[in-house]
Design a protein around this motif. Structure first.
Motif, PDB file in Angstrom:
ATOM      1  N   MET A  66      27.227  -7.987  -4.743  1.00 52.71           N
ATOM      2  CA  MET A  66      26.177  -7.993  -5.768  1.00 52.71           C
ATOM      3  C   MET A  66      25.075  -9.001  -5.434  1.00 52.71           C
ATOM      4  N   VAL A  67      25.471 -10.136  -4.820  1.00 54.38           N
ATOM      5  CA  VAL A  67      24.481 -11.189  -4.551  1.00 54.38           C
ATOM      6  C   VAL A  67      23.582 -10.802  -3.377  1.00 54.38           C
ATOM      7  N   GLU A  68      24.180 -10.219  -2.345  1.00 54.45           N
ATOM      8  CA  GLU A  68      23.423  -9.947  -1.124  1.00 54.45           C
ATOM      9  C   GLU A  68      22.168  -9.093  -1.366  1.00 54.45           C
ATOM     10  N   PRO A  69      22.280  -7.957  -2.068  1.00 55.20           N
ATOM     11  CA  PRO A  69      21.055  -7.166  -2.270  1.00 55.20           C
ATOM     12  C   PRO A  69      20.008  -7.890  -3.113  1.00 55.20           C
ATOM     13  N   ARG A  70      20.452  -8.753  -4.042  1.00 56.53           N
ATOM     14  CA  ARG A  70      19.497  -9.470  -4.889  1.00 56.53           C
ATOM     15  C   ARG A  70      18.854 -10.656  -4.176  1.00 56.53           C
ATOM     16  N   ALA A  71      19.504 -11.141  -3.111  1.00 46.67           N
ATOM     17  CA  ALA A  71      18.981 -12.290  -2.363  1.00 46.67           C
ATOM     18  C   ALA A  71      18.172 -11.849  -1.142  1.00 46.67           C
ATOM     19  N   LYS A  72      18.157 -10.561  -0.887  1.00 45.53           N
ATOM     20  CA  LYS A  72      17.535 -10.054   0.336  1.00 45.53           C
ATOM     21  C   LYS A  72      16.060 -10.457   0.437  1.00 45.53           C
ATOM     22  N   ASN A  73      15.722 -11.060   1.595  1.00 48.50           N
ATOM     23  CA  ASN A  73      14.359 -11.515   1.895  1.00 48.50           C
ATOM     24  C   ASN A  73      13.810 -12.570   0.934  1.00 48.50           C
ATOM     25  N   GLN A  74      14.655 -13.129   0.109  1.00 51.04           N
ATOM     26  CA  GLN A  74      14.226 -14.205  -0.799  1.00 51.04           C
ATOM     27  C   GLN A  74      14.275 -15.531  -0.037  1.00 51.04           C
ATOM     28  N   GLU A  75      13.321 -16.417  -0.342  1.00 55.19           N
ATOM     29  CA  GLU A  75      13.330 -17.734   0.287  1.00 55.19           C
ATOM     30  C   GLU A  75      14.584 -18.491  -0.137  1.00 55.19           C
ATOM     31  N   MET A  76      15.050 -19.366   0.752  1.00 58.73           N
ATOM     32  CA  MET A  76      16.292 -20.104   0.488  1.00 58.73           C
ATOM     33  C   MET A  76      15.950 -21.376  -0.294  1.00 58.73           C
ATOM     34  N   THR A  77      15.487 -21.183  -1.509  1.00 52.63           N
ATOM     35  CA  THR A  77      15.012 -22.311  -2.312  1.00 52.63           C
ATOM     36  C   THR A  77      15.747 -22.348  -3.653  1.00 52.63           C
ATOM     37  N   PHE A  78      15.559 -23.459  -4.368  1.00 48.35           N
ATOM     38  CA  PHE A  78      16.192 -23.555  -5.680  1.00 48.35           C
ATOM     39  C   PHE A  78      15.504 -22.653  -6.707  1.00 48.35           C
ATOM     40  N   GLU A  79      14.287 -22.194  -6.386  1.00 48.56           N
ATOM     41  CA  GLU A  79      13.665 -21.203  -7.267  1.00 48.56           C
ATOM     42  C   GLU A  79      14.474 -19.903  -7.205  1.00 48.56           C
ATOM     43  N   THR A  80      14.833 -19.502  -5.988  1.00 49.87           N
ATOM     44  CA  THR A  80      15.689 -18.315  -5.829  1.00 49.87           C
ATOM     45  C   THR A  80      17.053 -18.558  -6.480  1.00 49.87           C
ATOM     46  N   VAL A  81      17.600 -19.754  -6.259  1.00 48.94           N
ATOM     47  CA  VAL A  81      18.910 -20.089  -6.837  1.00 48.94           C
ATOM     48  C   VAL A  81      18.854 -19.969  -8.362  1.00 48.94           C
ATOM     49  N   ARG A  82      17.775 -20.506  -8.961  1.00 50.87           N
ATOM     50  CA  ARG A  82      17.679 -20.462 -10.437  1.00 50.87           C
ATOM     51  C   ARG A  82      17.600 -19.033 -10.945  1.00 50.87           C
ATOM     52  N   SER A  83      16.869 -18.182 -10.242  1.00 51.84           N
ATOM     53  CA  SER A  83      16.750 -16.811 -10.756  1.00 51.84           C
ATOM     54  C   SER A  83      18.084 -16.064 -10.607  1.00 51.84           C
ATOM     55  N   LEU A  84      18.821 -16.318  -9.523  1.00 53.53           N
ATOM     56  CA  LEU A  84      20.157 -15.715  -9.395  1.00 53.53           C
ATOM     57  C   LEU A  84      21.116 -16.300 -10.437  1.00 53.53           C
ATOM     58  N   ALA A  85      20.988 -17.614 -10.677  1.00 54.59           N
ATOM     59  CA  ALA A  85      21.878 -18.277 -11.642  1.00 54.59           C
ATOM     60  C   ALA A  85      21.703 -17.656 -13.027  1.00 54.59           C
ATOM     61  N   GLU A  86      20.465 -17.272 -13.331  1.00 52.61           N
ATOM     62  CA  GLU A  86      20.210 -16.643 -14.617  1.00 52.61           C
ATOM     63  C   GLU A  86      20.806 -15.233 -14.674  1.00 52.61           C
ATOM     64  N   ALA A  87      20.626 -14.482 -13.598  1.00 55.01           N
ATOM     65  CA  ALA A  87      21.154 -13.112 -13.561  1.00 55.01           C
ATOM     66  C   ALA A  87      22.682 -13.096 -13.658  1.00 55.01           C
ATOM     67  N   PHE A  88      23.324 -14.078 -13.041  1.00 52.31           N
ATOM     68  CA  PHE A  88      24.789 -14.104 -12.996  1.00 52.31           C
ATOM     69  C   PHE A  88      25.395 -15.078 -14.002  1.00 52.31           C
ATOM     70  N   GLN A  89      24.548 -15.822 -14.725  1.00 48.35           N
ATOM     71  CA  GLN A  89      25.043 -16.831 -15.674  1.00 48.35           C
ATOM     72  C   GLN A  89      26.038 -17.768 -14.992  1.00 48.35           C
ATOM     73  N   MET A  90      25.603 -18.330 -13.877  1.00 52.68           N
ATOM     74  CA  MET A  90      26.463 -19.230 -13.110  1.00 52.68           C
ATOM     75  C   MET A  90      25.727 -20.524 -12.784  1.00 52.68           C
ATOM     76  N   SER A  91      26.512 -21.550 -12.384  1.00 43.74           N
ATOM     77  CA  SER A  91      25.938 -22.865 -12.132  1.00 43.74           C
ATOM     78  C   SER A  91      25.193 -22.909 -10.788  1.00 43.74           C
ATOM     79  N   LEU A  92      24.230 -23.836 -10.697  1.00 42.08           N
ATOM     80  CA  LEU A  92      23.381 -23.935  -9.507  1.00 42.08           C
ATOM     81  C   LEU A  92      24.184 -24.167  -8.228  1.00 42.08           C
ATOM     82  N   THR A  93      25.190 -25.043  -8.286  1.00 47.63           N
ATOM     83  CA  THR A  93      25.947 -25.362  -7.077  1.00 47.63           C
ATOM     84  C   THR A  93      26.618 -24.108  -6.509  1.00 47.63           C
ATOM     85  N   ALA A  94      27.295 -23.361  -7.371  1.00 49.23           N
ATOM     86  CA  ALA A  94      28.000 -22.159  -6.904  1.00 49.23           C
ATOM     87  C   ALA A  94      27.012 -21.130  -6.357  1.00 49.23           C
ATOM     88  N   VAL A  95      25.883 -20.967  -7.047  1.00 45.64           N
ATOM     89  CA  VAL A  95      24.902 -19.973  -6.594  1.00 45.64           C
ATOM     90  C   VAL A  95      24.293 -20.398  -5.254  1.00 45.64           C
TER      91      VAL A  95
END
Ligand SMILES: [Zn+2]
Length: 263
Positions: A124-153
Motif C-alpha cells: 500500500m505504501v509503495e504506490p503512494r510513495a512513488k516518485n515522491q521526494e524523501m522528505t518529512f513533507e511526504t512522511v506527513r502526508s503518508l502519516a495522515e493517510a495511514f494514521q501512523m506516527s512519523l518515525t514508523a512512516v
C-alpha cells in the motif's frame, strides 16, 4: 493446533482478512481476529501493555495519547502477542521504546517491525510513495493517510520509496540507529557524530531547521574518504524525547554510485 492467535506474518494476516486499503487497517478488528481485545484506559508511565491468558489477550492502550500513537502501540502489543507468547505472558511498553528500538534483534524491535509492516504494508505504501521526494513533507502526508506516527512512516518510506535514502535517529548529537534503503550501497555509512554543517547538529543545539530538504556536503554525514566532493539532501526534524530524525537522500543517484566506485 493452529488457532487464530497463531503466528503469521503481517502480509499473510492482511491477506486472510482481505484488507487492501489504508482505511480498512482497523487495528481493533485485526487484533480481535487474533484473539486479542484492545481496550483504552489512562495509563501512567507506559503507552500500552498486554496480558495474555491462555489463548486470549487483553491489550490496554493509553486513552490519553494521540490516535496515531495508539494505533502504533496497539500493533506493537499485537506483535508481542503473536511473536513472543509462550515465552512471556505480559509486556509493558513505553513510547521511548517505540522511538529507540529499531536496530539489533530483541522482542521490542521485532514488535516495532511487526506494527510497521502491519499498519504500513509495503504493497500500500509503495504506490503512494512513488516518485515522491524523501522528505518529512511526504512522511506527513503518508502519516495522515495511514494514521501512523512519523518515525514508523519515515522508516517505511526509506524502505519502499523511489529514491535511495538513509534514515538516521540521533540523540544528543550522536547516532542512535539508522535504516538503510535498499538502493544505498553498503559502503555508505552515516557518521556517529554528524558534523556542525548538518541540520541535525543545528537542531540538537536548539536551533531551527529549514522547512524542506537542503543540499549539504556529504561529508557532514557520510563516513567516506571522498565524501567532501559530493552532496546529499538532508531533511531533519526534532521528535519527542529529544531525538532528531534525519532523512538523507539522493535525487541524483550518480552522486551515490560515484562514492561507491571510489571505495
Ligand atoms: Zn514492547
Amino acid at each position: 493446533m493452529t488457532t487464530t492467535s497463531s503466528y503469521r506474518s503481517p502480509r499473510i494476516l492482511l491477506k486472510e482478512l482481505g484488507i487492501t486499503e489504508p482505511e480498512d487497517l482497523k487495528i481493533e478488528a485485526i487484533a480481535e481476529y487474533c484473539n486479542a481485545t484492545i481496550i483504552y484506559e489512562p495509563l501512567k508511565g507506559s503507552a500500552a501493555r498486554i496480558l495474555g491468558y491462555g489463548d486470549r489477550a487483553i491489550i490496554t492502550v493509553d486513552s490519553q495519547s494521540r490516535r496515531e500513537r495508539q494505533r502504533f502501540s496497539a500493533g506493537h502489543e499485537l506483535g508481542h502477542w503473536l511473536q513472543d507468547r509462550g515465552k512471556v505472558s505480559s509486556f509493558t511498553c513505553t513510547e521511548k521504546v517505540f522511538l529507540s528500538e529499531w536496530s539489533g534483534d530483541n522482542p521490542e524491535r521485532r514488535a516495532n517491525r511487526y506494527t510497521a509492516e502491519l499498519l504500513l504494508p509495503d504493497f500500500m505504501v509503495e504506490p503512494r510513495a512513488k516518485n515522491q521526494e524523501m522528505t518529512f513533507e511526504t512522511v506527513r502526508s503518508l502519516a495522515e493517510a495511514f494514521q501512523m506516527s512519523l518515525t514508523a512512516v519515515a522508516i517505511r518510506l526509506v524502505e519502499v520509496g523511489s529514491f535511495p535514502a538513509l534514515l538516521v535517529c540521533s540523540e544528543a548529537g550522536k547516532r542512535r540507529w539508522f535504516v538503510r534503503g535498499p538502493d544505498v550501497p553498503e559502503v555508505i555509512w552515516p557518521k556517529e557524530y554528524p558534523n556542525a554543517y548538518t541540520i541535525a547538529f543545528e537542531l540538537h543545539r536548539g536551533g531551527t531547521a529549514e522547512k524542506s530538504s537542503t543540499d549539504i556536503q556529504a561529508d557532514g554525514w557520510i563516513d567516506h574518504a571522498q565524501s567532501k566532493w559530493y552532496t546529499l539532501r538532508e531533511d531533519s526534524v526534532k521528535t519527542n524525547h529529544g531525538y532528531v530524525l534525519s532523512l538523507l537522500w539522493w535525487k541524483d543517484e550518480r552522486q551515490l554510485l560515484d562514492l561507491e566506485e571510489q571505495e
